[in-house]
Design a protein around this motif. Structure first.
Motif, PDB file in Angstrom:
ATOM      1  N   ALA A 105      -3.337 -16.804   1.762  1.00 59.18           N
ATOM      2  CA  ALA A 105      -4.450 -16.073   1.142  1.00 59.18           C
ATOM      3  C   ALA A 105      -4.529 -14.647   1.700  1.00 59.18           C
ATOM      4  O   ALA A 105      -4.878 -13.712   0.975  1.00 59.18           O
ATOM      5  N   ASP A 106      -4.191 -14.457   2.996  1.00 58.53           N
ATOM      6  CA  ASP A 106      -4.199 -13.109   3.591  1.00 58.53           C
ATOM      7  C   ASP A 106      -3.122 -12.248   2.933  1.00 58.53           C
ATOM      8  O   ASP A 106      -3.359 -11.082   2.610  1.00 58.53           O
TER       9      ASP A 106
ATOM     10  N   ARG B 114      -3.841  -2.626  -6.084  1.00 58.36           N
ATOM     11  CA  ARG B 114      -5.062  -1.964  -6.595  1.00 58.36           C
ATOM     12  C   ARG B 114      -5.107  -0.503  -6.141  1.00 58.36           C
ATOM     13  O   ARG B 114      -5.469   0.393  -6.895  1.00 58.36           O
ATOM     14  N   ARG B 115      -4.711  -0.264  -4.883  1.00 55.26           N
ATOM     15  CA  ARG B 115      -4.738   1.099  -4.339  1.00 55.26           C
ATOM     16  C   ARG B 115      -3.765   2.002  -5.107  1.00 55.26           C
ATOM     17  O   ARG B 115      -4.049   3.149  -5.425  1.00 55.26           O
TER      18      ARG B 115
ATOM     19  N   TYR C 117       0.840  -1.209   0.000  1.00 53.40           N
ATOM     20  CA  TYR C 117       0.000   0.000   0.000  1.00 53.40           C
ATOM     21  C   TYR C 117       0.870   1.252   0.000  1.00 53.40           C
ATOM     22  O   TYR C 117       1.972   1.242   0.555  1.00 53.40           O
TER      23      TYR C 117
ATOM     24  N   LEU D  13      -7.369  -1.827   8.781  1.00 50.79           N
ATOM     25  CA  LEU D  13      -7.217  -3.084   8.026  1.00 50.79           C
ATOM     26  C   LEU D  13      -6.716  -4.212   8.944  1.00 50.79           C
ATOM     27  O   LEU D  13      -7.250  -5.327   8.931  1.00 50.79           O
TER      28      LEU D  13
ATOM     29  N   ARG E 299      -2.213 -16.212   6.824  1.00 44.89           N
ATOM     30  CA  ARG E 299      -2.217 -17.284   5.814  1.00 44.89           C
ATOM     31  C   ARG E 299      -1.733 -16.717   4.477  1.00 44.89           C
ATOM     32  O   ARG E 299      -1.690 -15.509   4.290  1.00 44.89           O
TER      33      ARG E 299
ATOM     34  N   ASP F  77      -4.203 -11.296  -0.515  1.00 40.08           N
ATOM     35  CA  ASP F  77      -5.258 -10.281  -0.451  1.00 40.08           C
ATOM     36  C   ASP F  77      -4.669  -8.893  -0.190  1.00 40.08           C
ATOM     37  O   ASP F  77      -5.037  -7.918  -0.845  1.00 40.08           O
ATOM     38  N   LEU F  78      -3.735  -8.817   0.760  1.00 42.63           N
ATOM     39  CA  LEU F  78      -3.179  -7.511   1.123  1.00 42.63           C
ATOM     40  C   LEU F  78      -2.242  -6.980   0.039  1.00 42.63           C
ATOM     41  O   LEU F  78      -2.228  -5.770  -0.234  1.00 42.63           O
TER      42      LEU F  78
ATOM     43  N   TYR G  64      -8.484  -7.800  10.214  1.00 35.66           N
ATOM     44  CA  TYR G  64      -7.827  -9.112  10.123  1.00 35.66           C
ATOM     45  C   TYR G  64      -7.719  -9.787  11.476  1.00 35.66           C
ATOM     46  O   TYR G  64      -7.929 -11.004  11.596  1.00 35.66           O
TER      47      TYR G  64
ATOM     48  N   GLY H  22      -4.486  -5.941  -2.766  1.00 34.10           N
ATOM     49  CA  GLY H  22      -5.202  -4.740  -2.319  1.00 34.10           C
ATOM     50  C   GLY H  22      -4.304  -3.514  -2.425  1.00 34.10           C
ATOM     51  O   GLY H  22      -4.736  -2.444  -2.863  1.00 34.10           O
TER      52      GLY H  22
END
Lengths: 337, 116
Positions: free
Chosen positions: A46-47, A57-58, A17, A29, A44, A50-51, A33, A54
């Motif tokens: 997957a976490d 994307r930001r 980020y 955030l 994990r 995701d971050l 979590y 994310g």
């Protein structure tokens, strides 16, 4: 791992980020979590994914390129469909031929080690149809792995047997397509899920009914004249990608949905890689490619230059153009204001 | 014509229609509304919340600290409520149209059935 240590582990994962966003929203955030964590001791995979996604994307949003993330799932399905069609084409032509001679490695019924990549690609296409999302992304990652292994082993000798793999002019476009295909979405509709498998089946049918002059496709070394059957197959895949991307852009654009346009923008760089043989004859890509001398590598360098140029220039141009188009549309829809 | 909302966006707006919620509360409510089918992760949730905030559909409501963790609550704006109502109406019309067709299909099947 204590609550504080877990919070610290999540905080480290916020690195993708922008700093300002981390300062403003990081605690929030991490708090979300931690509330989801239960008795989990560490983040994990997957976490982390995701971050990191994310954060990316930001960052894209900060420079007006948020649409790229929205267009990725469509681009991923189309890229996978193009790769699946090529996989079937090569398996039914070069790989089904009998060009391997004594002392060269054959892989089952196929002529070269490159067949492993194509089989892996088709398995990923089947996975996309039956188990979209994480299983498909894993299958695509496996395909990328086979591409890298085949690249490393090509032209090597294993236990006195020479290994023939794939030429760079096929490896590089396939790698480009596979990297985009990694963005397969879990909740894509049936059309996108079945697209890769459908394109593989359609290509197989086309070859079987005689659409391709299989007798002219002997081996990968028929590089690098653009009018040869192998380069023509890559060109056909590039045209198919452009047509499908344009169709998505028009169909969704009519509903005011710009995801198709962004998907088309994402697909242009791999299209450049697929048509690198044509680009090798055009300036300035010919000059860039000629720096390396060797014929097949100079072609790939020309394609990669064009891909890099379009990967930067097109999204930035679109991000500047879209607000103007939207403003014009709003004025057109509501002439009073 | 406004474009249809994507499912996670629709569910987030629907969750906020019940009142302000913080991040984890929203994730739990979306999970409940979708019968566990849509499980959002915080990175994805906050990305969508940022977009909804920029579009004026959602706004921050208040903050509180619980067990040393920051909770920021979000609420639906009037524009967000309008978007949610429009999407619900669009979906309702689709459901009605399909239900009518299926009803017709059922009637046709009944007429065509030969008694044993």
């Amino acid at each position: 791992m204590s609550d504080q240590q877990l919070a610290l582990a999540y905080r480290k994962l916020l690195f993708a980020y922008p700093a300002r966003y981390r300062a403003e929203r990081g605690d929030e955030l991490i708090g979300a979590y931690l509330e989801m964590a239960g008795d989990r001791r560490r983040p994990r995979l997957a976490d982390a994914t995701d971050l990191i996604l994310g954060g990316l994307r930001r960052r894209l949003r900060n420079v007006g390129l948020a649409g790229l993330a929205d267009g990725l799932p469509i681009a991923a399905a189309l890229a996978m469909a193009a790769g699946s069609a090529l996989a079937v084409f090569f398996l039914l032509t070069v790989e089904s031929g009998k060009v391997s001679t004594v002392g060269w490695l054959r892989v089952g019924p196929f002529a070269t080690l490159g067949s492993v990549v194509f089989v892996a690609w088709l398995l990923a296409a089947v996975t996309a149809a039956v188990a979209p999302g994480a299983p498909t992304r894993l299958a695509v990652a496996g395909t990328i792995g086979t591409l890298l292994v085949v690249t490393v082993l090509s032209k090597q000798s294993l236990a006195m047997v020479r290994v023939d793999g794939l030429p760079a002019y096929i490896i590089v476009p396939l790698l480009g397509l596979a990297l985009i295909a990694l963005a397969q979405a879990r909740d894509s509709g049936w059309l996108l899920r079945l697209l890769p498998l459908s394109s593989a089946i359609a290509t197989a049918v086309w070859i079987m009914v005689g659409g391709a002059d299989v007798s002219r496709v002997a081996q990968y070394e028929s590089c690098c004249v653009a009018s040869e059957p192998l380069p023509m197959a890559l060109t056909a895949a590039a045209l198919g990608l452009l047509l499908a991307g344009t169709a998505a852009a028009v169909a969704l654009g009519r509903r005011g949905d710009q995801r198709g346009l962004w998907a088309l923008t994402i697909l242009v760089p791999p299209v450049m890689l697929l048509v690198s043989m044509w680009l090798d004859g055009l300036e300035p890509f010919r000059s860039v490619g000629s720096f390396v001398g060797s014929n097949d590598i100079s072609i790939v360098v020309a394609g990669m230059s064009a891909a890099a140029l379009t990967a930067v220039a097109l999204p930035l141009s679109l991000s500047r153009l879209l607000p103007l188009l939207n403003r014009r549309r709003e004025t057109f829809d509501d002439p009073v204001s | 014509m406004p474009q249809p909302l994507r499912e996670p966006t629709f569910l987030i707006l629907a969750a906020l229609a019940g009142g302000p919620l913080h991040g984890y509360g929203l994730i739990a409510e979306v999970d409940r509304l979708s019968d566990g089918r849509v499980s959002l992760r915080p990175g994805t949730l906050y990305g969508t919340l940022d977009r909804l905030t920029d579009d004026g559909h959602v706004t921050a409501d208040r903050e509180e600290i619980v067990d040393g963790r920051l909770r920021r609550y979000y609420r639906l704006t009037p524009d967000g409520e309008t978007a949610l109502r429009a999407e619900t109406e669009r979906m309702r019309r689709h459901v009605q149209a399909v239900a009518a067709r299926l009803h017709g299909l059922g009637t046709t099947a009944m007429i065509g059935r030969v008694p044993a």
